[in-house]
Design an enzyme around this catalytic site. Structure first.
Site, short mmCIF file in Angstrom:
data_model
loop_
_atom_site.label_atom_id
_atom_site.label_comp_id
_atom_site.label_asym_id
_atom_site.label_seq_id
_atom_site.Cartn_x
_atom_site.Cartn_y
_atom_site.Cartn_z
N GLU A 1 37.17 45.17 33.93
CA GLU A 1 37.54 44.80 32.26
C GLU A 1 37.30 43.91 32.29
O GLU A 1 37.30 42.93 33.32
CB GLU A 1 38.95 44.88 32.23
CG GLU A 1 39.78 45.01 31.63
CD GLU A 1 41.09 44.54 30.78
OE1 GLU A 1 42.24 46.19 31.12
OE2 GLU A 1 41.36 43.58 31.78
N ARG B 1 37.87 37.26 32.85
CA ARG B 1 38.53 36.68 31.48
C ARG B 1 37.41 35.59 31.38
O ARG B 1 37.17 34.70 31.89
CB ARG B 1 39.91 36.02 32.09
CG ARG B 1 40.13 35.39 30.24
CD ARG B 1 41.75 35.17 30.27
NE ARG B 1 42.45 37.03 30.86
CZ ARG B 1 43.52 36.49 30.58
NH1 ARG B 1 44.46 35.47 31.45
NH2 ARG B 1 44.35 37.61 31.28
#
Ligand code: 0O2
Length: 221
Positions: free
Chosen positions: A149, A87
């Protein structure tokens, strides 16, 4: 299962998770390098901070059960795309797309999926850019392409998402209507703040550019 079979499964799982750990390391190093280079050329840091995490085998197992997938490593590899997750929190939305462009230009990284929740925010107000990146990982006897991701958000949206996530889990996904609409209002305010900050940031860049032109007019010819 015999003890031998269990030991073999444990080794396979460890090796499987290791590949994701290496992929995560590669991506975080790349992001760190890109950030430093950007800082050098643009005189400010596009990245506020970076968090990375490897999904625990327990969480992977829960997702497999929830989605009714076969409990095999190939099925997990194909279907669970957030085993390795990064993130990235940026100050401005324009930095998010600049970062995406920098990642796209990396020769050994392939972007296999883009979910742009800035262009199409979710109905609850969630905004973020999600990328699935594929990177090659070389181990002693095999080479594999691993999915990582990457979620890229602004500070304001990250602030909103972390509270929304807590509320969502607190109410076991059935958030009362009043809270739901207040959260949507808060997301709209976060988005308005992002637009305002971006505008100020652009104005600041213009002022700096004009100052440089006035100080060193010949350099620009
Ligand atoms: P956690 O606990 O953060 O890991 P998938 O990842 O394929 O199962 P989906 O919905 O197809 O699910 O993927 P998507 O849209 O890319 O979202 C994946 C992750 O984005 C979520 O992971 C959250 O981290 C984040 N996210 C997506 N939507 C929201 C939202 O509405 N609010 C908040 N706060 N975060 C969101 P997990 O596994 O759901 O949760």
């Amino acid at each position: 299962y015999s003890l031998q079979q269990l030991q073999k499964m444990k080794m396979e799982l460890t090796r499987f998770m290791m590949a994701y750990e290496f992929a995560l390391d590669q991506i975080t190093t790349k992001i760190e390098n890109l950030s430093q280079e950007f800082h050098y050329t643009h005189e400010y840091n596009p990245i506020e901070h970076v968090n990375s995490r490897l999904k625990s085998p327990e969480s992977i197992f829960q997702k497999v059960l929830k989605r009714n997938l076969p409990l095999t490593l190939p099925a997990i590899e194909k279907n669970i795309t957030d085993i390795a997750g990064v993130r990235i929190i940026c100050s401005f939305q324009s930095d998010i797309y600049a970062l995406k462009g920098m990642l796209e230009r990396q020769e050994d990284v392939r972007i296999v999926e883009v979910k742009d929740y800035f262009k199409q925010p979710k109905s609850n107000g969630y905004q973020s850019l999600h990328l699935l990146l594929e990177v090659p990982v070389h181990m002693s006897s095999t080479s594999k392409k691993i999915i990582v991701e990457v979620q890229i958000r602004t500070i304001a949206m990250d602030f909103w998402a972390s509270l929304e996530h807590k509320i969502y889990y607190k109410y076991n996904q059935a958030v009362p209507d009043r809270l739901r609409s207040e959260l949507k209002e808060a997301a709209d305010s976060a988005s308005a703040l992002d637009r305002k900050m971006e505008k100020l940031h652009l104005e600041m860049k213009e002022i700096k550019k004009t100052e440089r032109e006035e100080e060193h007019p010949l350099e620009l010819m």
